[in-house]
Structure formats: structure tokens, C-alpha cells
Design a protein around this motif. Sequence first.
Motif, PDB file in Angstrom:
ATOM      1  N   GLY A   2      45.878   0.275  71.427  1.00  0.00           N
ATOM      2  CA  GLY A   2      47.194   0.347  72.033  1.00  0.00           C
ATOM      3  C   GLY A   2      47.255   1.564  72.932  1.00  0.00           C
ATOM      4  O   GLY A   2      46.275   2.316  73.065  1.00  0.00           O
ATOM      5  N   PRO A   3      48.392   1.805  73.566  1.00  0.00           N
ATOM      6  CA  PRO A   3      48.499   2.954  74.472  1.00  0.00           C
ATOM      7  C   PRO A   3      48.119   4.283  73.819  1.00  0.00           C
ATOM      8  O   PRO A   3      47.499   5.131  74.446  1.00  0.00           O
ATOM      9  CB  PRO A   3      49.971   2.926  74.892  1.00  0.00           C
ATOM     10  N   HIS A   4      48.504   4.447  72.557  1.00  0.00           N
ATOM     11  CA  HIS A   4      48.212   5.701  71.866  1.00  0.00           C
ATOM     12  C   HIS A   4      47.636   5.454  70.470  1.00  0.00           C
ATOM     13  O   HIS A   4      47.759   6.300  69.586  1.00  0.00           O
ATOM     14  CB  HIS A   4      49.485   6.557  71.754  1.00  0.00           C
ATOM     15  N   ARG A   5      47.007   4.312  70.304  1.00  0.00           N
ATOM     16  CA  ARG A   5      46.412   3.963  69.015  1.00  0.00           C
ATOM     17  C   ARG A   5      44.949   3.594  69.224  1.00  0.00           C
ATOM     18  O   ARG A   5      44.620   2.776  70.102  1.00  0.00           O
ATOM     19  CB  ARG A   5      47.159   2.800  68.356  1.00  0.00           C
ATOM     20  N   PHE A   6      44.073   4.181  68.418  1.00  0.00           N
ATOM     21  CA  PHE A   6      42.640   4.000  68.607  1.00  0.00           C
ATOM     22  C   PHE A   6      41.952   3.898  67.247  1.00  0.00           C
ATOM     23  O   PHE A   6      42.491   4.331  66.233  1.00  0.00           O
ATOM     24  CB  PHE A   6      42.036   5.180  69.384  1.00  0.00           C
ATOM     25  N   LYS A   7      40.745   3.336  67.271  1.00  0.00           N
ATOM     26  CA  LYS A   7      39.885   3.370  66.090  1.00  0.00           C
ATOM     27  C   LYS A   7      38.558   3.997  66.474  1.00  0.00           C
ATOM     28  O   LYS A   7      38.018   3.724  67.549  1.00  0.00           O
ATOM     29  CB  LYS A   7      39.684   1.969  65.504  1.00  0.00           C
ATOM     30  N   VAL A   8      38.056   4.840  65.592  1.00  0.00           N
ATOM     31  CA  VAL A   8      36.815   5.565  65.840  1.00  0.00           C
ATOM     32  C   VAL A   8      35.936   5.426  64.615  1.00  0.00           C
ATOM     33  O   VAL A   8      36.406   5.507  63.474  1.00  0.00           O
ATOM     34  CB  VAL A   8      37.103   7.052  66.137  1.00  0.00           C
TER      35      VAL A   8
END
Length: 336
Positions: free
Chosen positions: A54-60
Motif C-alpha cells: 500500500g502507499p505506506h504499508r510494506f513487507k520485508v
Amino acid sequence: MSVDLSSPSVLTACPPPLATERLRPLSFDRTAPRDLVHRRAIGEVLLTDWIRHGPHRFKVGAQWPRGHGFYGPVGHRWHDPLLAAESIRQTSSLVAHAFYELPCDHPTLMTELDFSLSPHALRLDDRPVNVELTIDCTDVTLRGDLLAGMTMNVGLAWGAVRLGHGRMTLNCLRRSVYRRLRGAYAEVPVRLPEQPAPLPPHEVGRAVEADVVLGRPPAGADTTDPYEGAWPLRVNWAHPTLFDHPTDHVPGMLLMEAARQAAQRLAGPGAILAPAMTNRFHRYVEFDAPCLVRARLAMTGVGTYEVRVTAEQNGAVAYECDLVAHRAPSTSRTRR
């Protein structure tokens, strides 16, 4: 404060993901480029993959080895919780560069880093741990079109096992602004002052003197209270993990290690696990003046403790830490 000053020469920003990108699983087959996480040694890179959700959601993705040269097993029983702290710190660099396109010559300032982990979930297995970090960025601020700061709220999981959560606040400066702010301290010094003699490694949960970051108390500084202590901070530029690359001030991860070693020193023989820490970096800790690490321990149960740690330099508190510690059911006195 803790600032990352490493300056990779080339950075390839990640384009927005395809719709199918969000659906693919994280990969743990190779490490992330060293540039993205501000490491020089491949062996110090924990991150493996990254996906925008999402715009400010990530997975690492991150992989924690069963044996690390510095962040090794605790009490032959648990993964080192500071692997989580270092994973979060590396993630802040990757997210800033890959997703917010922050140029790599812009210093990043860590002002807060907290984590709380499940001791049971940290138990060693017969394989490395493939950690999934879910990142929600809040308070994202821009200066013009450049990232100026953000707070990362982090969930950590290993498959279906919830490891815990973390939080980190990051501020970003142009290099020209940083140089004006730091003045003469913006340059890496030519040499270190003479360092204090180290505490015995086994007293702070270490196996070798090179990993000890606390010195012997100066004459007359000993306290009769067994639940508090004060030690000079030791800096070793030759340390391959804490000083993977040159920096103009004491790194935040070194201060966190100092807090843990202080807790171990007060808790006494037998390895302790610190699954929860709150860290506040108020000022830069410089290389040219003594820094005193103070700690006070309170027992909260059988084999459990709360420890308050501060680092003081030039009459001011530069760093504060509150940590929770558990004694490992192991007879080993060292972490290796």
C-alpha cells in the motif's frame, strides 16, 4: 541520536509493484543489496526481500542465522533479540530508499527504537529463522518532494508464529544541513582517545574482549549497591559488526549493546535474555569525550528483571533505555 552516514554510490529505486506483486510470498533466497541497508559486509546483511502492499504499508523478509559473529545465541537457547533491532534498523534504510526514494547521501537519524518479543518464539531451532516484517509507516513527512521523517510500526512473524512487534522513528536530513548541524563533528576523527580496560567478558555475557563495550569503573566509582553500577563506554573501531563502516559518532546499536551488557553485569552469572527494550537517542555520543553508562536493576520475579540504563556525556543524558530481562535456564556464562 544515531545517524547512518554510509553513502552508496548507486541506488536503483523500486518501481510501484504490479497487482500480482502483493500476492507473491517473500523470498529468502538471497540478501538485499548492501547499499539498501547501509552495510559493507554481505555477512552483516539480514534482509532478503521487500514488497509494497500500500502507499505506506510494506513487507520485508529477513533471515536470522543460528550463529552470527556478534549477535549469537543467548544461553545456547534463544536467538539474540538484537537481531530484531538490527532487522528493524536495516528495514528503515531499505524502506526510505526503495519506497520513498530518499537519496543515499542523505543521513538518517534514529531517535527511537523499541521492540517486544516472545521468549518462547525466540527458541533456537535446527534451521535459520525466516522472519516476515510487516511495516506500517505513520507520521510520514516530506520536505519538498523528499522524505523528512517517519515512524515505522513493525510486526514480526516466523510463518504462523508471532515473534513480537517493534517501532522506530527516523528523521532525514540533507547532507549539507547535517554538516552545518554537526560542524567539526561531521568528520570521522583520525584516532580514538585511549580506551578504558574492558570488564571481564564473562561478566557481560561475552566470550572475547573485543566484544566488550563496557570498561572497568574508574578508581573510587564503585558502588556498594549490587543493583546499580556505572561503567565507561568502550569503542573499538575494528569491530566488524558495530563498525561495519566509518561513522562520525557512536552508533545506536553499540549503545543498545552497552545497555544489555550493563543488565548482564548487574544480574550476575548466567546468561540473560532481553526480549523487550525501549531506546531513546537524545544526543550524539561523540568519540572525543568519556561516556558513562549507568544502570539500575530491579527484580520483578524469579529470574526476571527490569533494568534502567542511561549513557551520559559532558554532563547530559544522551541515551536512555528500559529493558526487561529473563534469566536463561543454562549453566553457560557466555553467549558463544
